[in-house]
Design a protein around this motif. Structure first.
Motif, mmCIF file in Angstrom:
data_model
loop_
_atom_site.group_PDB
_atom_site.id
_atom_site.type_symbol
_atom_site.label_atom_id
_atom_site.label_comp_id
_atom_site.label_asym_id
_atom_site.label_seq_id
_atom_site.Cartn_x
_atom_site.Cartn_y
_atom_site.Cartn_z
ATOM 1 N N ARG A 1 0.827 -1.199 0.000
ATOM 2 C CA ARG A 1 0.000 0.000 0.000
ATOM 3 C C ARG A 1 0.864 1.253 0.000
ATOM 4 N NH1 ARG A 1 -1.908 0.209 5.134
ATOM 5 N NH2 ARG A 1 -0.784 2.086 5.712
ATOM 6 N N ASN A 2 1.855 1.305 0.874
ATOM 7 C CA ASN A 2 2.727 2.484 0.953
ATOM 8 C C ASN A 2 3.518 2.664 -0.340
ATOM 9 O OD1 ASN A 2 1.921 3.157 3.564
ATOM 10 N ND2 ASN A 2 3.438 1.812 4.486
ATOM 11 N N THR A 3 3.953 1.554 -0.914
ATOM 12 C CA THR A 3 4.691 1.611 -2.177
ATOM 13 C C THR A 3 3.802 2.166 -3.276
ATOM 14 O OG1 THR A 3 5.941 -0.344 -1.517
ATOM 15 C CG2 THR A 3 5.994 0.239 -3.845
ATOM 16 N N ASN A 4 2.564 1.709 -3.305
ATOM 17 C CA ASN A 4 1.604 2.188 -4.290
ATOM 18 C C ASN A 4 1.436 3.698 -4.194
ATOM 19 O OD1 ASN A 4 -0.349 2.210 -6.278
ATOM 20 N ND2 ASN A 4 -1.993 1.519 -4.938
ATOM 21 N N MET A 5 1.355 4.182 -2.971
ATOM 22 C CA MET A 5 1.156 5.618 -2.778
ATOM 23 C C MET A 5 2.372 6.414 -3.235
ATOM 24 S SD MET A 5 -1.043 6.206 0.698
ATOM 25 C CE MET A 5 0.198 5.538 1.825
ATOM 26 N N ASN A 6 3.557 5.796 -3.136
ATOM 27 C CA ASN A 6 4.784 6.527 -3.454
ATOM 28 C C ASN A 6 5.209 6.446 -4.916
ATOM 29 O OD1 ASN A 6 5.094 7.339 -0.815
ATOM 30 N ND2 ASN A 6 6.364 5.599 -0.249
ATOM 31 N N MET A 7 4.657 5.487 -5.627
ATOM 32 C CA MET A 7 5.105 5.315 -7.010
ATOM 33 C C MET A 7 4.521 6.387 -7.924
ATOM 34 S SD MET A 7 5.201 1.174 -7.507
ATOM 35 C CE MET A 7 6.038 1.085 -9.063
ATOM 36 N N HIS A 8 5.240 6.682 -8.992
ATOM 37 C CA HIS A 8 4.780 7.710 -9.935
ATOM 38 C C HIS A 8 3.437 7.353 -10.517
ATOM 39 C CE1 HIS A 8 8.504 9.735 -9.653
ATOM 40 N NE2 HIS A 8 9.209 8.821 -10.281
ATOM 41 N N ARG A 9 3.393 6.221 -11.177
ATOM 42 C CA ARG A 9 2.186 5.835 -11.869
ATOM 43 C C ARG A 9 1.285 5.069 -10.929
ATOM 44 N NH1 ARG A 9 4.188 2.122 -16.143
ATOM 45 N NH2 ARG A 9 5.836 1.811 -14.639
ATOM 46 N N ARG A 10 0.032 5.438 -10.909
ATOM 47 C CA ARG A 10 -0.888 4.731 -10.024
ATOM 48 C C ARG A 10 -2.262 4.735 -10.687
ATOM 49 N NH1 ARG A 10 -0.733 7.831 -5.751
ATOM 50 N NH2 ARG A 10 -2.887 8.410 -5.442
ATOM 51 N N LEU B 1 -5.495 -1.339 1.989
ATOM 52 C CA LEU B 1 -6.086 -0.053 1.631
ATOM 53 C C LEU B 1 -5.760 1.061 2.619
ATOM 54 C CD1 LEU B 1 -9.570 -1.393 0.510
ATOM 55 C CD2 LEU B 1 -7.721 -0.563 -0.970
ATOM 56 N N GLY B 2 -5.264 0.696 3.793
ATOM 57 C CA GLY B 2 -4.955 1.718 4.795
ATOM 58 C C GLY B 2 -6.196 2.335 5.409
ATOM 59 N N ILE B 3 -7.231 1.512 5.589
ATOM 60 C CA ILE B 3 -8.460 1.994 6.222
ATOM 61 C C ILE B 3 -8.831 1.052 7.365
ATOM 62 C CG2 ILE B 3 -9.336 3.107 4.129
ATOM 63 C CD1 ILE B 3 -11.025 0.671 3.559
ATOM 64 N N PRO B 4 -9.677 1.506 8.290
ATOM 65 C CA PRO B 4 -10.059 0.626 9.413
ATOM 66 C C PRO B 4 -10.904 -0.559 8.952
ATOM 67 C CG PRO B 4 -10.642 2.940 9.858
ATOM 68 C CD PRO B 4 -10.260 2.862 8.428
ATOM 69 N N VAL B 5 -10.863 -1.630 9.720
ATOM 70 C CA VAL B 5 -11.670 -2.810 9.411
ATOM 71 C C VAL B 5 -13.154 -2.456 9.321
ATOM 72 C CG1 VAL B 5 -12.498 -5.021 10.342
ATOM 73 C CG2 VAL B 5 -10.058 -4.501 10.354
ATOM 74 N N GLY B 6 -13.607 -1.594 10.206
ATOM 75 C CA GLY B 6 -15.025 -1.188 10.179
ATOM 76 C C GLY B 6 -15.416 -0.555 8.853
ATOM 77 N N THR B 7 -14.505 0.240 8.292
ATOM 78 C CA THR B 7 -14.766 0.860 6.996
ATOM 79 C C THR B 7 -14.798 -0.200 5.896
ATOM 80 O OG1 THR B 7 -13.608 2.826 7.769
ATOM 81 C CG2 THR B 7 -14.001 2.674 5.404
ATOM 82 N N VAL B 8 -13.882 -1.150 5.963
ATOM 83 C CA VAL B 8 -13.906 -2.261 5.011
ATOM 84 C C VAL B 8 -15.271 -2.946 5.054
ATOM 85 C CG1 VAL B 8 -13.024 -4.596 4.570
ATOM 86 C CG2 VAL B 8 -11.435 -2.724 5.012
#
Lengths: 177, 92
Positions: free
Chosen positions: A62-71, A142-149
């Protein structure tokens, strides 16, 4: 030892990482994302305590995805079509006759139903019902709480059900909840 | 009338729990008394039973997408090669 831990905890998770990466960024970028995730996991092995490797790796992904150029995310209905109708992998059986008879809706109806969802609902649905992550693993990816999932998953499924209501009604021959 | 209202309340209670019941996810398990209550309600309520059946069909169809979408074997091979190269110190 770094190498031993890497082989033991990280290498077995390659297929899960590729599936999740595909869901999050599409097939063209999945390999790049997973490769970069593996590199970062390698560098971070000394900080890994050996518990919950999948959760740890999905957080890195997830963190890598956020940091990469293309997403890019599979937003378009075409991407979902590609997803749903890929040629069966060698050795995988097509749905049994019983499975085909049991479903009240056509595969293409389900594909349209899922394609009609907002991205955030569709992503959770795909990660859990197709990629077969747990609620907690999807939360990490996804970097969200379980409740949100859970609430997004519930709403995604309810919308799919609603979309398929005509098919279900025809099958049951009447109204349903 | 009271019976119908009680059924409505139980339908509402059940509707909120059917998916957790079907998923049996470790993060959100129903406790045994909830499971008993839900199963008892499903046994006597056509609508909730039909809802559960619909969720099951959707879930089953979606999990078949997974079988049709295994990761590309070439990608898997490439990623194992990445692991090998990292372990051998050939990558930074």
């Amino acid at each position: 030892m770094q190498a031993e831990g890497f082989r033991r905890y990280v290498e077995p998770e390659i297929e899960v990482l590729l599936r999740v990466a595909h869901t999050l960024v599409g097939s063209a970028d999945a390999e790049d994302l997973v490769q970069e995730t593996l590199v970062r996991a390698w560098r971070g092995m000394d900080r890994f305590d050996g518990r919950h490797p999948r959760a740890w790796l999905l957080t890195i992904l997830r963190n890598t995805n956020m940091n990469m150029h293309r997403r890019r995310r599979p937003d378009s209905v075409e991407d979902v079509a590609d997803y749903a109708n890929a040629t069966p992998a060698f050795g995988i059986d097509p749905p049994s006759t019983e499975d085909q008879v049991m479903a009240s809706f056509l595969p293409e109806d389900l594909e349209r139903a899922v394609g009609s969802l907002d991205t955030k609902f569709r992503t959770v649905l795909l990660l859990i019902d197709v990629d077969e992550l747990t609620y907690a693993e999807a939360a990490d990816a996804l970097g969200i709480p379980v409740g949100t999932v859970m609430s997004r998953l519930s709403r995604a499924r309810d919308r799919v059900r609603q979309y398929l209501r005509p098919s279900f009604a025809a099958a049951h021959g009447g109204g349903q909840r | 009338m009271i019976r119908a209202m009680r059924m409505m309340v139980t339908c509402h209670w059940s509707a909120r729990r059917i998916q957790r019941y079907l998923d049996s996810d470790p993060a959100a398990l129903l406790d045994p008394s909830e499971i008993r209550r839900l199963e008892a309600h499903l046994a006597e309520c056509d609508k909730c039973r039909a809802a559960a059946a619909e969720y099951r069909q959707i879930n089953s169809a979606l999990s078949r997408w997974a079988a049709r979408r295994m990761p590309d074997p070439q990608s898997v091979t490439h990623m194992h090669e990445v692991v090998d190269r990292l372990v051998r110190g050939e990558m930074q």
